[in-house]
Design a protein around this motif. Sequence first.
Motif, mmCIF file in Angstrom:
data_model
loop_
_atom_site.group_PDB
_atom_site.id
_atom_site.type_symbol
_atom_site.label_atom_id
_atom_site.label_comp_id
_atom_site.label_asym_id
_atom_site.label_seq_id
_atom_site.Cartn_x
_atom_site.Cartn_y
_atom_site.Cartn_z
ATOM 1 N N PHE A 132 -0.296 -3.580 -1.397
ATOM 2 C CA PHE A 132 1.220 -2.967 -0.700
ATOM 3 C C PHE A 132 2.361 -3.571 -1.482
ATOM 4 O O PHE A 132 2.284 -4.900 -1.641
ATOM 5 C CB PHE A 132 1.293 -3.404 0.846
ATOM 6 C CG PHE A 132 0.164 -2.802 1.578
ATOM 7 C CD1 PHE A 132 0.248 -1.484 2.194
ATOM 8 C CD2 PHE A 132 -1.142 -3.385 1.855
ATOM 9 C CE1 PHE A 132 -0.775 -0.937 3.082
ATOM 10 C CE2 PHE A 132 -2.043 -2.955 2.631
ATOM 11 C CZ PHE A 132 -1.899 -1.599 3.118
ATOM 12 N N TRP A 133 3.194 -2.704 -2.037
ATOM 13 C CA TRP A 133 4.425 -3.207 -2.691
ATOM 14 C C TRP A 133 5.601 -3.005 -1.740
ATOM 15 O O TRP A 133 5.779 -1.898 -1.229
ATOM 16 C CB TRP A 133 4.411 -2.413 -3.877
ATOM 17 C CG TRP A 133 3.352 -2.540 -4.883
ATOM 18 C CD1 TRP A 133 2.432 -3.219 -4.959
ATOM 19 C CD2 TRP A 133 3.399 -1.510 -6.009
ATOM 20 N NE1 TRP A 133 1.861 -3.075 -6.117
ATOM 21 C CE2 TRP A 133 2.284 -1.974 -6.704
ATOM 22 C CE3 TRP A 133 3.996 -0.049 -6.733
ATOM 23 C CZ2 TRP A 133 1.825 -1.436 -7.981
ATOM 24 C CZ3 TRP A 133 3.508 0.319 -7.796
ATOM 25 C CH2 TRP A 133 2.499 -0.208 -8.340
ATOM 26 N N GLY A 134 6.177 -4.146 -1.725
ATOM 27 C CA GLY A 134 7.521 -4.282 -0.904
ATOM 28 C C GLY A 134 8.706 -3.353 -1.481
ATOM 29 O O GLY A 134 8.727 -3.087 -2.706
ATOM 30 N N THR A 140 2.156 4.580 2.877
ATOM 31 C CA THR A 140 2.016 6.067 2.148
ATOM 32 C C THR A 140 1.437 5.326 0.771
ATOM 33 O O THR A 140 1.811 4.390 0.077
ATOM 34 C CB THR A 140 3.655 6.209 1.875
ATOM 35 O OG1 THR A 140 4.141 6.331 3.174
ATOM 36 C CG2 THR A 140 3.314 7.501 1.154
ATOM 37 N N PRO A 141 0.579 6.270 0.508
ATOM 38 C CA PRO A 141 -0.162 6.100 -0.881
ATOM 39 C C PRO A 141 0.639 6.201 -1.968
ATOM 40 O O PRO A 141 1.554 7.060 -2.077
ATOM 41 C CB PRO A 141 -1.437 7.132 -0.878
ATOM 42 C CG PRO A 141 -1.662 7.514 0.704
ATOM 43 C CD PRO A 141 -0.199 7.470 1.234
ATOM 44 N N VAL A 142 0.621 5.096 -2.883
ATOM 45 C CA VAL A 142 1.141 5.378 -4.316
ATOM 46 C C VAL A 142 0.178 5.860 -5.325
ATOM 47 O O VAL A 142 0.400 6.624 -6.018
ATOM 48 C CB VAL A 142 1.922 4.022 -4.621
ATOM 49 C CG1 VAL A 142 2.407 4.191 -6.183
ATOM 50 C CG2 VAL A 142 2.955 3.609 -3.515
ATOM 51 N N SER A 143 -0.964 5.250 -5.051
ATOM 52 C CA SER A 143 -2.193 5.572 -6.041
ATOM 53 C C SER A 143 -3.312 5.017 -5.478
ATOM 54 O O SER A 143 -3.524 3.975 -5.107
ATOM 55 C CB SER A 143 -1.794 4.949 -7.561
ATOM 56 O OG SER A 143 -3.052 5.177 -8.371
ATOM 57 N N ARG A 155 8.698 1.876 -8.639
ATOM 58 C CA ARG A 155 7.462 1.630 -7.633
ATOM 59 C C ARG A 155 7.141 2.930 -6.948
ATOM 60 O O ARG A 155 5.939 3.149 -6.989
ATOM 61 C CB ARG A 155 7.666 0.408 -6.693
ATOM 62 C CG ARG A 155 7.564 -0.925 -7.277
ATOM 63 C CD ARG A 155 7.644 -1.914 -6.302
ATOM 64 N NE ARG A 155 8.810 -2.047 -5.700
ATOM 65 C CZ ARG A 155 10.045 -2.802 -6.079
ATOM 66 N NH1 ARG A 155 9.776 -3.401 -7.432
ATOM 67 N NH2 ARG A 155 11.047 -2.677 -5.361
ATOM 68 N N PHE A 156 7.862 3.704 -6.540
ATOM 69 C CA PHE A 156 7.772 4.558 -5.500
ATOM 70 C C PHE A 156 8.119 5.858 -6.029
ATOM 71 O O PHE A 156 7.942 6.915 -5.497
ATOM 72 C CB PHE A 156 8.250 4.464 -4.121
ATOM 73 C CG PHE A 156 8.043 2.958 -3.660
ATOM 74 C CD1 PHE A 156 6.667 2.660 -3.236
ATOM 75 C CD2 PHE A 156 8.884 1.867 -3.398
ATOM 76 C CE1 PHE A 156 6.323 1.508 -2.775
ATOM 77 C CE2 PHE A 156 8.642 0.895 -2.768
ATOM 78 C CZ PHE A 156 7.313 0.467 -2.728
ATOM 79 N N GLY A 157 8.984 6.134 -7.049
ATOM 80 C CA GLY A 157 9.153 7.191 -8.117
ATOM 81 C C GLY A 157 8.488 7.451 -9.140
ATOM 82 O O GLY A 157 7.681 8.803 -9.146
ATOM 83 N N VAL A 179 -2.934 1.607 -4.038
ATOM 84 C CA VAL A 179 -1.816 1.064 -4.032
ATOM 85 C C VAL A 179 -0.875 1.730 -2.931
ATOM 86 O O VAL A 179 -1.030 2.988 -2.935
ATOM 87 C CB VAL A 179 -1.019 0.824 -5.103
ATOM 88 C CG1 VAL A 179 0.451 0.325 -4.750
ATOM 89 C CG2 VAL A 179 -1.855 -0.164 -6.020
ATOM 90 N N PHE A 180 -0.100 0.979 -1.813
ATOM 91 C CA PHE A 180 0.589 1.726 -0.938
ATOM 92 C C PHE A 180 2.010 1.194 -0.747
ATOM 93 O O PHE A 180 2.234 0.050 -1.220
ATOM 94 C CB PHE A 180 -0.169 1.608 0.461
ATOM 95 C CG PHE A 180 -1.606 1.765 0.462
ATOM 96 C CD1 PHE A 180 -2.086 3.237 0.709
ATOM 97 C CD2 PHE A 180 -2.774 1.141 -0.055
ATOM 98 C CE1 PHE A 180 -3.316 3.551 0.685
ATOM 99 C CE2 PHE A 180 -3.915 1.552 -0.137
ATOM 100 C CZ PHE A 180 -4.104 2.720 0.335
ATOM 101 N N SER A 181 2.799 1.785 -0.030
ATOM 102 C CA SER A 181 4.098 1.602 0.083
ATOM 103 C C SER A 181 4.022 0.515 1.601
ATOM 104 O O SER A 181 3.099 0.640 2.186
ATOM 105 C CB SER A 181 5.002 2.599 0.329
ATOM 106 O OG SER A 181 4.979 3.222 1.725
ATOM 107 N N PRO A 182 5.340 -0.163 1.737
ATOM 108 C CA PRO A 182 5.279 -0.793 3.060
ATOM 109 C C PRO A 182 4.919 -0.197 4.178
ATOM 110 O O PRO A 182 4.289 -0.750 5.186
ATOM 111 C CB PRO A 182 6.673 -1.211 2.858
ATOM 112 C CG PRO A 182 7.175 -1.346 1.800
ATOM 113 C CD PRO A 182 6.344 -0.232 0.952
ATOM 114 N N SER A 183 5.235 1.025 4.233
ATOM 115 C CA SER A 183 4.918 1.881 5.527
ATOM 116 C C SER A 183 3.327 2.402 5.645
ATOM 117 O O SER A 183 2.867 3.081 6.581
ATOM 118 C CB SER A 183 5.784 3.133 5.516
ATOM 119 O OG SER A 183 5.517 4.194 4.519
#
Length: 383
Positions: free
Chosen positions: A197-199, A79-82, A359-361, A73-77
């Motif tokens: 990817f999560w917006g 960047t890996p989330v998991s 999502r990202f924190g 899972v990644f951010s819109p840019s």
Amino acid sequence: MRVLIAGGGIAGLLTAIALRRRAIDAAVFESSPPDAAQGSGLLLGANALELLTRLGLYDAVRARGREPTAMGVFSPSGTPVSVVDAGEWQARYGFRSVAVHREALHDVLRAALPDDAVEYGRRVLGFEQTADRVRLRFESGSDADGDVLVGADGLRSAIRERLLGGPKLRYSGQTSYRAIVDHVVDTGPFADKLCEFWGNSGGLRFGFGRIDERRTYFFTTHRVPAGQRDASPEDAHRFLRGAFRSFPEEVRALVDHALSDRLIRTDIHDFAPLRCWHRGRVVLVGDAAHATTPNLGQGACQAIESSYVLARELAQRDVERAFTEYETIRMPRAHYVTRMSWRFGQLVGLRGPLGRFVRFGVMPRLSTDGMYEQTDRIFKLPY
């Protein structure tokens, strides 16, 4: 015993295969023609692959699909989330996941059945049952008799409606676009991975996975009221280009390669867990029994589990006891997946600063042990 199966999707075909492996006669009746398009892509997890192995189908399915090297899972840019390595997944569960075109999976399942086991263009009008028989009636005016009827006719099951009178479908708040594109991501940080990817805005997601040597499946979600439609396929394509214009170039390339008239739009629904899946000699399986939102990639997998267990129980017990045991064994797992998938979709779809924080924190800080505590309940089979 003769088993009638209404519905020739994954659940219906798998039920027929599992029954015939146990020397039980099973006939499938499907309303669509044999050459009907079979949707887009899907992911088969370790729980489904284990059962396909027991039925002698794993090698054929794997040959038609693709094993991702990792799931992330990644951010819109970007960047890996998991991110989880597929080798680690295999060491824990015995299999890597397999991404495959739904049509390819159908081909494998049909090839495992005799030609006369599936009848196409047989739309069900209704059924009647007595203490020891079931009669299935078709729109053509013909009928079929058997000892058991399996309703494998999907989310909007006509068999379930006649059997139980419901339930009402619930809308997740999200619509989805899906497509198969003639393009693969074979270089860069996302190559051969199953990516999502999560917006920054709630509900905006883009996922993709390679399904064979030349094609990739992608899906998107975003939050809108139910029932909206695009003015044209081109408008849908323009919307996707705009919605994901700030995402990585790999995402933009997949959208650009999508053919407008091949985009599939579907509002995402499920229904609350049912208290029973059978009455008399009629029983439900797959989405007809336990439809789930696609957030955990378990729709097809849970259908495969239910088909396998139902066939096993029918081979060992009288009909009533078989159905009761089937519900006892399968309901806790299927209902767990339905609940977790719904909650996950709502959590990821949170709007505003709170949604971005979750999502990202919060998500990147979840422990590996906590993740595996949840995934073990899904991918480790108790039977």
